[in-house]
Design a protein around this motif. Structure first.
Motif, PDB file in Angstrom:
ATOM      1  N   GLU A  38       0.976  -1.190  -0.024  1.00  0.00           N
ATOM      2  CA  GLU A  38      -0.059   0.068   0.038  1.00  0.00           C
ATOM      3  C   GLU A  38       0.867   1.286  -0.057  1.00  0.00           C
ATOM      4  O   GLU A  38       1.572   1.359   1.018  1.00  0.00           O
ATOM      5  CB  GLU A  38      -0.889  -0.041   1.165  1.00  0.00           C
ATOM      6  CG  GLU A  38      -2.167  -1.005   1.178  1.00  0.00           C
ATOM      7  CD  GLU A  38      -2.974  -0.566   2.241  1.00  0.00           C
ATOM      8  OE1 GLU A  38      -4.266  -1.113   2.306  1.00  0.00           O
ATOM      9  OE2 GLU A  38      -2.731  -0.029   3.250  1.00  0.00           O
ATOM     10  N   HIS A  39       0.779   1.914  -0.976  1.00  0.00           N
ATOM     11  CA  HIS A  39       1.332   3.233  -1.238  1.00  0.00           C
ATOM     12  C   HIS A  39       2.964   3.318  -0.708  1.00  0.00           C
ATOM     13  O   HIS A  39       3.205   3.854   0.023  1.00  0.00           O
ATOM     14  CB  HIS A  39       0.790   4.436  -0.269  1.00  0.00           C
ATOM     15  CG  HIS A  39      -0.658   4.418  -0.614  1.00  0.00           C
ATOM     16  ND1 HIS A  39      -1.251   5.075  -2.000  1.00  0.00           N
ATOM     17  CD2 HIS A  39      -2.010   4.349  -0.001  1.00  0.00           C
ATOM     18  CE1 HIS A  39      -2.519   5.003  -1.999  1.00  0.00           C
ATOM     19  NE2 HIS A  39      -2.838   4.433  -0.771  1.00  0.00           N
ATOM     20  N   VAL A  40       3.728   2.118  -1.223  1.00  0.00           N
ATOM     21  CA  VAL A  40       5.063   1.832  -0.696  1.00  0.00           C
ATOM     22  C   VAL A  40       5.908   2.969  -1.030  1.00  0.00           C
ATOM     23  O   VAL A  40       6.857   3.383  -0.182  1.00  0.00           O
ATOM     24  CB  VAL A  40       5.424   0.603  -1.101  1.00  0.00           C
ATOM     25  CG1 VAL A  40       6.909   0.133  -0.534  1.00  0.00           C
ATOM     26  CG2 VAL A  40       4.573  -0.499  -0.777  1.00  0.00           C
ATOM     27  N   LEU A  41       5.887   3.326  -2.131  1.00  0.00           N
ATOM     28  CA  LEU A  41       6.907   4.442  -2.766  1.00  0.00           C
ATOM     29  C   LEU A  41       6.476   5.836  -1.927  1.00  0.00           C
ATOM     30  O   LEU A  41       7.454   6.467  -1.630  1.00  0.00           O
ATOM     31  CB  LEU A  41       6.417   4.770  -4.233  1.00  0.00           C
ATOM     32  CG  LEU A  41       7.197   5.965  -4.923  1.00  0.00           C
ATOM     33  CD1 LEU A  41       8.596   5.578  -4.601  1.00  0.00           C
ATOM     34  CD2 LEU A  41       7.097   6.043  -6.371  1.00  0.00           C
ATOM     35  N   THR A  42       5.265   6.156  -1.580  1.00  0.00           N
ATOM     36  CA  THR A  42       5.071   7.112  -0.948  1.00  0.00           C
ATOM     37  C   THR A  42       5.424   7.240   0.534  1.00  0.00           C
ATOM     38  O   THR A  42       6.251   8.138   1.061  1.00  0.00           O
ATOM     39  CB  THR A  42       3.440   7.545  -0.629  1.00  0.00           C
ATOM     40  OG1 THR A  42       2.964   7.579  -2.155  1.00  0.00           O
ATOM     41  CG2 THR A  42       3.041   8.654   0.256  1.00  0.00           C
ATOM     42  N   VAL A  43       5.381   5.980   1.020  1.00  0.00           N
ATOM     43  CA  VAL A  43       5.788   5.701   2.595  1.00  0.00           C
ATOM     44  C   VAL A  43       7.575   5.859   2.510  1.00  0.00           C
ATOM     45  O   VAL A  43       7.987   6.694   3.300  1.00  0.00           O
ATOM     46  CB  VAL A  43       5.512   4.409   2.886  1.00  0.00           C
ATOM     47  CG1 VAL A  43       6.220   4.121   4.360  1.00  0.00           C
ATOM     48  CG2 VAL A  43       4.069   4.294   3.312  1.00  0.00           C
ATOM     49  N   VAL A  44       8.299   5.366   1.591  1.00  0.00           N
ATOM     50  CA  VAL A  44       9.621   5.334   1.590  1.00  0.00           C
ATOM     51  C   VAL A  44      10.028   6.807   1.132  1.00  0.00           C
ATOM     52  O   VAL A  44      11.038   7.124   1.771  1.00  0.00           O
ATOM     53  CB  VAL A  44       9.938   4.336   0.395  1.00  0.00           C
ATOM     54  CG1 VAL A  44      11.452   4.810  -0.056  1.00  0.00           C
ATOM     55  CG2 VAL A  44       9.740   3.097   0.871  1.00  0.00           C
ATOM     56  N   ALA A  45       9.380   7.594   0.283  1.00  0.00           N
ATOM     57  CA  ALA A  45       9.649   8.818   0.038  1.00  0.00           C
ATOM     58  C   ALA A  45       9.486   9.852   1.129  1.00  0.00           C
ATOM     59  O   ALA A  45      10.388  10.696   1.541  1.00  0.00           O
ATOM     60  CB  ALA A  45       8.910   9.422  -1.181  1.00  0.00           C
ATOM     61  N   VAL A  46       8.517   9.588   1.937  1.00  0.00           N
ATOM     62  CA  VAL A  46       8.288  10.427   3.287  1.00  0.00           C
ATOM     63  C   VAL A  46       9.369  10.005   4.186  1.00  0.00           C
ATOM     64  O   VAL A  46       9.948  11.248   4.626  1.00  0.00           O
ATOM     65  CB  VAL A  46       6.927  10.346   3.688  1.00  0.00           C
ATOM     66  CG1 VAL A  46       6.887  11.075   5.015  1.00  0.00           C
ATOM     67  CG2 VAL A  46       5.763  10.714   2.845  1.00  0.00           C
ATOM     68  N   CYS A  47       9.555   8.863   4.424  1.00  0.00           N
ATOM     69  CA  CYS A  47      10.627   8.845   5.408  1.00  0.00           C
ATOM     70  C   CYS A  47      11.965   9.064   4.926  1.00  0.00           C
ATOM     71  O   CYS A  47      12.783   9.855   5.830  1.00  0.00           O
ATOM     72  CB  CYS A  47      10.781   7.209   5.728  1.00  0.00           C
ATOM     73  SG  CYS A  47       9.460   6.407   6.557  1.00  0.00           S
ATOM     74  N   ALA A  48      12.477   8.988   3.742  1.00  0.00           N
ATOM     75  CA  ALA A  48      13.918   9.431   3.052  1.00  0.00           C
ATOM     76  C   ALA A  48      14.078  10.950   3.063  1.00  0.00           C
ATOM     77  O   ALA A  48      14.883  11.482   3.612  1.00  0.00           O
ATOM     78  CB  ALA A  48      14.176   8.732   1.745  1.00  0.00           C
ATOM     79  N   ILE A  49      12.985  11.606   2.658  1.00  0.00           N
ATOM     80  CA  ILE A  49      12.750  13.070   2.742  1.00  0.00           C
ATOM     81  C   ILE A  49      12.836  13.617   3.938  1.00  0.00           C
ATOM     82  O   ILE A  49      13.687  14.515   4.219  1.00  0.00           O
ATOM     83  CB  ILE A  49      11.637  13.635   1.729  1.00  0.00           C
ATOM     84  CG1 ILE A  49      11.794  13.083   0.332  1.00  0.00           C
ATOM     85  CG2 ILE A  49      11.575  15.362   1.860  1.00  0.00           C
ATOM     86  CD1 ILE A  49      10.595  13.425  -0.729  1.00  0.00           C
ATOM     87  N   SER A  50      12.265  13.019   4.877  1.00  0.00           N
ATOM     88  CA  SER A  50      12.373  13.483   6.215  1.00  0.00           C
ATOM     89  C   SER A  50      13.513  13.407   6.866  1.00  0.00           C
ATOM     90  O   SER A  50      13.880  14.200   7.444  1.00  0.00           O
ATOM     91  CB  SER A  50      11.162  12.746   7.026  1.00  0.00           C
ATOM     92  OG  SER A  50       9.717  13.175   6.815  1.00  0.00           O
ATOM     93  N   ASP A  51      14.031  12.255   6.627  1.00  0.00           N
ATOM     94  CA  ASP A  51      15.425  11.894   7.063  1.00  0.00           C
ATOM     95  C   ASP A  51      16.466  12.990   6.771  1.00  0.00           C
ATOM     96  O   ASP A  51      17.527  13.649   7.377  1.00  0.00           O
ATOM     97  CB  ASP A  51      15.947  10.678   6.971  1.00  0.00           C
ATOM     98  CG  ASP A  51      15.834   9.643   8.007  1.00  0.00           C
ATOM     99  OD1 ASP A  51      15.142  10.114   8.974  1.00  0.00           O
ATOM    100  OD2 ASP A  51      16.286   8.515   7.985  1.00  0.00           O
TER     101      ASP A  51
END
Length: 208
Positions: A38-51
């Motif tokens: 479910e929305h894996v790319l979005t989850v990965v992007a939010v985590c990586a950009i936040s970091d």
């Protein structure tokens, strides 16, 4: 001979991974979304950009501000604990009534806005993220002098690699999670992790 920039970036990559490769609220959520696809790319992007943002803030000196205003950390501790306990309750309820995962279904049942909100909250409401990424990583980066930004580049790359591997690698476990009992165990573990982290945050308030 390796250049100073490459050495700094390599150090940042390793140090960044050492901070995020651990069982925690954020990683548990990324794993669950990866299993559900479910929305894996979005989850990965939010985590990586936040970091990446937090790493840049840490290298830029935000850690000094947190030292001058410790009450900000206390506010984050309370907010983070409340959110984590709420999510732990939801995970415990799912563990009580688990459902099998349809391995053929690649649709997304959870709204995108809910996934983005949850991912962001698990990242930005966790004081440990600031203490580790902003304060600790920022301090270590400072030891590299003019190459500290390359250290940040390496740490950011480490985050991207980790969250991508966790989010998309989780699908390899989908056959296991076709059984409701597997989801019961996963959600029970997630609930325990969330409660443990929340209690750690609250204990930090009492120890001050």
């Amino acid at each position: 001979m390796s250049s100073p920039a490459f050495l700094a970036a390599s150090s940042g990559f390793g140090f960044g991974l050492s901070l995020i490769v651990a069982i925690g609220a954020q990683n548990a959520y990324v794993l669950r979304q990866g299993l559900r696809r479910e929305h894996v790319l979005t989850v990965v992007a939010v985590c990586a950009i936040s970091d990446a943002v937090l790493i840049l803030l840490g290298i830029g000196g935000l850690g000094s501000l947190l030292d001058l205003a410790p009450w900000l950390v206390d506010v984050m501790r309370v907010g983070g604990a409340v959110f984590l306990l709420s999510y732990a309750f939801l995970a415990a309820r799912r563990a009580w009534r688990p459902a099998a995962l349809d391995t053929e279904d690649t649709g997304s049942a959870t709204p995108l806005w809910a996934v983005v909100t949850t991912t962001a909250a698990l990242t930005w409401l966790n004081p440990h993220v600031y203490l580790d990424t902003v304060v600790l990583l920022g301090s270590v980066a400072g030891t590299h002098g003019d190459e500290r930004w390359w250290f940040g580049v390496g740490a950011t790359l480490g985050s991207i690699v980790w969250f991508t591997a966790l989010g998309y690698g989780a699908r390899l476990l989908r056959p296991v999670f076709a059984r409701p009992s597997a989801w019961r165990v996963l959600d029970a573990l997630i609930a325990i992790v969330m409660v443990a982290i929340a209690l750690t945050l609250l204990r930090g308030l009492m120890d001050r």
